[in-house]
Each structure stands twice: as C-alpha cells, then as structure tokens.
Design a protein around this motif. Structure first.
Motif, mmCIF file in Angstrom:
data_model
loop_
_atom_site.group_PDB
_atom_site.id
_atom_site.type_symbol
_atom_site.label_atom_id
_atom_site.label_comp_id
_atom_site.label_asym_id
_atom_site.label_seq_id
_atom_site.Cartn_x
_atom_site.Cartn_y
_atom_site.Cartn_z
ATOM 1 N N LYS A 20 2.738 0.629 -14.284
ATOM 2 C CA LYS A 20 2.828 1.434 -13.061
ATOM 3 C C LYS A 20 2.801 0.521 -11.842
ATOM 4 C CE LYS A 20 0.953 5.385 -12.475
ATOM 5 N NZ LYS A 20 -0.065 6.391 -12.160
ATOM 6 N N PRO A 21 3.453 0.952 -10.758
ATOM 7 C CA PRO A 21 3.413 0.142 -9.533
ATOM 8 C C PRO A 21 1.978 -0.058 -9.050
ATOM 9 C CG PRO A 21 4.995 1.940 -9.330
ATOM 10 C CD PRO A 21 4.237 2.176 -10.593
ATOM 11 N N VAL A 22 1.725 -1.221 -8.467
ATOM 12 C CA VAL A 22 0.412 -1.547 -7.922
ATOM 13 C C VAL A 22 0.575 -1.731 -6.415
ATOM 14 C CG1 VAL A 22 -1.514 -3.178 -7.962
ATOM 15 C CG2 VAL A 22 -0.259 -2.709 -10.078
ATOM 16 N N TYR A 23 -0.231 -1.002 -5.654
ATOM 17 C CA TYR A 23 -0.251 -1.104 -4.199
ATOM 18 C C TYR A 23 -1.604 -1.682 -3.805
ATOM 19 C CZ TYR A 23 4.088 1.398 -3.206
ATOM 20 O OH TYR A 23 5.411 1.745 -3.091
ATOM 21 N N LEU A 24 -1.580 -2.859 -3.211
ATOM 22 C CA LEU A 24 -2.792 -3.574 -2.845
ATOM 23 C C LEU A 24 -2.966 -3.625 -1.337
ATOM 24 C CD1 LEU A 24 -2.154 -6.738 -5.059
ATOM 25 C CD2 LEU A 24 -3.699 -4.856 -5.632
ATOM 26 N N TYR A 25 -4.220 -3.679 -0.929
ATOM 27 C CA TYR A 25 -4.500 -3.992 0.472
ATOM 28 C C TYR A 25 -5.890 -4.587 0.580
ATOM 29 C CZ TYR A 25 -7.451 0.180 1.029
ATOM 30 O OH TYR A 25 -8.438 1.114 0.912
ATOM 31 N N CYS A 26 -6.080 -5.358 1.646
ATOM 32 C CA CYS A 26 -7.387 -5.913 1.991
ATOM 33 C C CYS A 26 -7.528 -5.725 3.499
ATOM 34 C CB CYS A 26 -7.501 -7.375 1.568
ATOM 35 S SG CYS A 26 -6.310 -8.468 2.364
ATOM 36 N N THR A 53 5.957 -6.973 0.565
ATOM 37 C CA THR A 53 5.088 -6.629 1.685
ATOM 38 C C THR A 53 5.726 -5.449 2.407
ATOM 39 O OG1 THR A 53 4.322 -8.907 1.878
ATOM 40 C CG2 THR A 53 3.988 -7.477 3.791
ATOM 41 N N LEU A 54 5.009 -4.337 2.428
ATOM 42 C CA LEU A 54 5.552 -3.088 2.941
ATOM 43 C C LEU A 54 4.947 -2.717 4.292
ATOM 44 C CD1 LEU A 54 5.233 -1.003 -0.353
ATOM 45 C CD2 LEU A 54 7.203 -2.327 0.409
ATOM 46 N N THR A 55 5.774 -2.134 5.150
ATOM 47 C CA THR A 55 5.257 -1.582 6.398
ATOM 48 C C THR A 55 4.364 -0.395 6.046
ATOM 49 O OG1 THR A 55 7.063 0.002 6.632
ATOM 50 C CG2 THR A 55 7.388 -2.188 7.633
ATOM 51 N N GLU A 56 3.599 0.076 7.001
ATOM 52 C CA GLU A 56 2.727 1.231 6.724
ATOM 53 C C GLU A 56 3.550 2.433 6.259
ATOM 54 O OE1 GLU A 56 -0.418 4.266 8.856
ATOM 55 O OE2 GLU A 56 -0.144 2.293 9.740
ATOM 56 N N GLU A 57 4.698 2.652 6.878
ATOM 57 C CA GLU A 57 5.553 3.782 6.495
ATOM 58 C C GLU A 57 6.035 3.646 5.048
ATOM 59 O OE1 GLU A 57 9.869 5.505 7.771
ATOM 60 O OE2 GLU A 57 8.527 4.923 9.414
ATOM 61 N N GLN A 58 6.514 2.471 4.670
ATOM 62 C CA GLN A 58 6.962 2.234 3.290
ATOM 63 C C GLN A 58 5.795 2.378 2.311
ATOM 64 O OE1 GLN A 58 8.362 -1.725 4.164
ATOM 65 N NE2 GLN A 58 10.507 -1.126 3.883
ATOM 66 N N PHE A 59 4.652 1.851 2.692
ATOM 67 C CA PHE A 59 3.449 1.916 1.862
ATOM 68 C C PHE A 59 3.057 3.372 1.637
ATOM 69 C CE2 PHE A 59 -1.079 1.218 0.886
ATOM 70 C CZ PHE A 59 -1.037 0.054 0.129
ATOM 71 N N ARG A 60 3.078 4.153 2.699
ATOM 72 C CA ARG A 60 2.703 5.562 2.641
ATOM 73 C C ARG A 60 3.645 6.359 1.727
ATOM 74 N NH1 ARG A 60 -0.138 8.145 7.376
ATOM 75 N NH2 ARG A 60 0.243 6.170 8.383
ATOM 76 N N GLU A 61 4.931 5.995 1.728
ATOM 77 C CA GLU A 61 5.921 6.688 0.903
ATOM 78 C C GLU A 61 5.654 6.534 -0.591
ATOM 79 O OE1 GLU A 61 9.791 5.232 1.994
ATOM 80 O OE2 GLU A 61 9.647 6.057 4.018
ATOM 81 N N GLY A 62 5.078 5.393 -0.992
ATOM 82 C CA GLY A 62 4.955 5.138 -2.426
ATOM 83 C C GLY A 62 3.572 5.082 -3.019
ATOM 84 N N TYR A 63 2.527 4.976 -2.206
ATOM 85 C CA TYR A 63 1.220 4.701 -2.789
ATOM 86 C C TYR A 63 0.628 5.859 -3.599
ATOM 87 C CZ TYR A 63 -1.845 7.031 0.700
ATOM 88 O OH TYR A 63 -2.514 7.928 1.480
ATOM 89 N N ARG A 64 1.054 7.076 -3.347
ATOM 90 C CA ARG A 64 0.503 8.211 -4.105
ATOM 91 C C ARG A 64 1.002 8.227 -5.555
ATOM 92 N NH1 ARG A 64 1.010 10.577 1.045
ATOM 93 N NH2 ARG A 64 -0.998 11.204 1.889
ATOM 94 N N LYS A 65 2.138 7.602 -5.803
ATOM 95 C CA LYS A 65 2.701 7.544 -7.161
ATOM 96 C C LYS A 65 2.325 6.233 -7.848
ATOM 97 C CE LYS A 65 6.673 10.014 -5.407
ATOM 98 N NZ LYS A 65 7.604 9.523 -4.405
ATOM 99 N N ALA A 66 1.451 5.481 -7.224
ATOM 100 C CA ALA A 66 1.110 4.146 -7.721
ATOM 101 C C ALA A 66 -0.399 4.017 -7.903
ATOM 102 C CB ALA A 66 1.612 3.095 -6.726
#
Length: 123
Positions: free
Chosen positions: A79-85, A28-41
C-alpha cells in the motif's frame, strides 16, 4: 586548510548525489496532492511521541523514525505510504529506510507538519 576544503567538497558531492537518488523513490507532494491521496494510504507521522501528542494530521499513526526498523511489520509494503515529520528531514530518512526494505510507493509532505493547514488532532 586544504584537507578541510576537500572534506567540504566531498560532503557537498555526497549530499547532491543522495538528493538526486532520493528523487527516484520518494515523491514530495504539495499539501493539496498529499490531501488527495493520504486517506487511501498509510499515513505515518515519523516525529517523536511528544510531538505527535501536541498535534498531528487526523488519521495519522505515530511511528517515529527512531523506531521504524523495529516496527516495519506495522507498515504494509503493498500500500502507498504517506510520511511526514515537522519539516521534511526525518520523513526523508524514513523513506530511505523503507526504500532499502523494498517499499515502492513512498510519499512525503512538502514542508512537513509545520506547513499543514488541514485538520489537526491534539492529544
């Protein structure tokens, strides 16, 4: 009354067990952590199509948790998977399904879309 109390205790124990087990495979990532990685995922919005149309994170694909089993072919396991709801509950269910199917790098946005302050696309 005793049966009701016993049932409640069992439900609590199961919930606590699931929570700790889930921490082994879901980050579970903070918005900052999520933002750092979601473009490569693989960025996946697991909300329903109407919710997605009302606004989603720029670059996200909509694969509702209700359709995920049938649409697994669209998600690469390497590949990494970044999920949100909307708040985090449905993305946790989606993560559980992906984990059972052998996916390894699974992440979710803490607080869900309602906590997102970044760019949003509507329509």
């Amino acid at each position: 009354m005793e049966y009701l109390l016993l049932a409640l205790i069992i439900l609590i124990v199961i919930s606590v067990f699931r929570f700790f087990r889930q921490r082994n495979y879901l980050k579970t990532l903070t918005e900052e952590q999520f933002r750092e990685g979601y473009r490569k995922a693989q960025l996946i919005d697991v909300r329903e199509p109407q919710e997605f149309k009302n606004g989603h994170i720029l670059g996200a694909r909509n694969i509702p948790v209700t359709q995920m089993k049938q649409r697994l072919i669209e998600i690469r396991p390497d590949k990494p998977v970044y999920l949100y709801c909307q708040s985090g509950a449905r993305s946790a269910r989606a993560a559980q399904l992906l984990h059972k199917k052998g996916y390894k790098d699974i992440n979710q946005l803490k607080g869900g879309f309602k906590k997102w302050t970044g760019k949003v696309k509507r329509g």
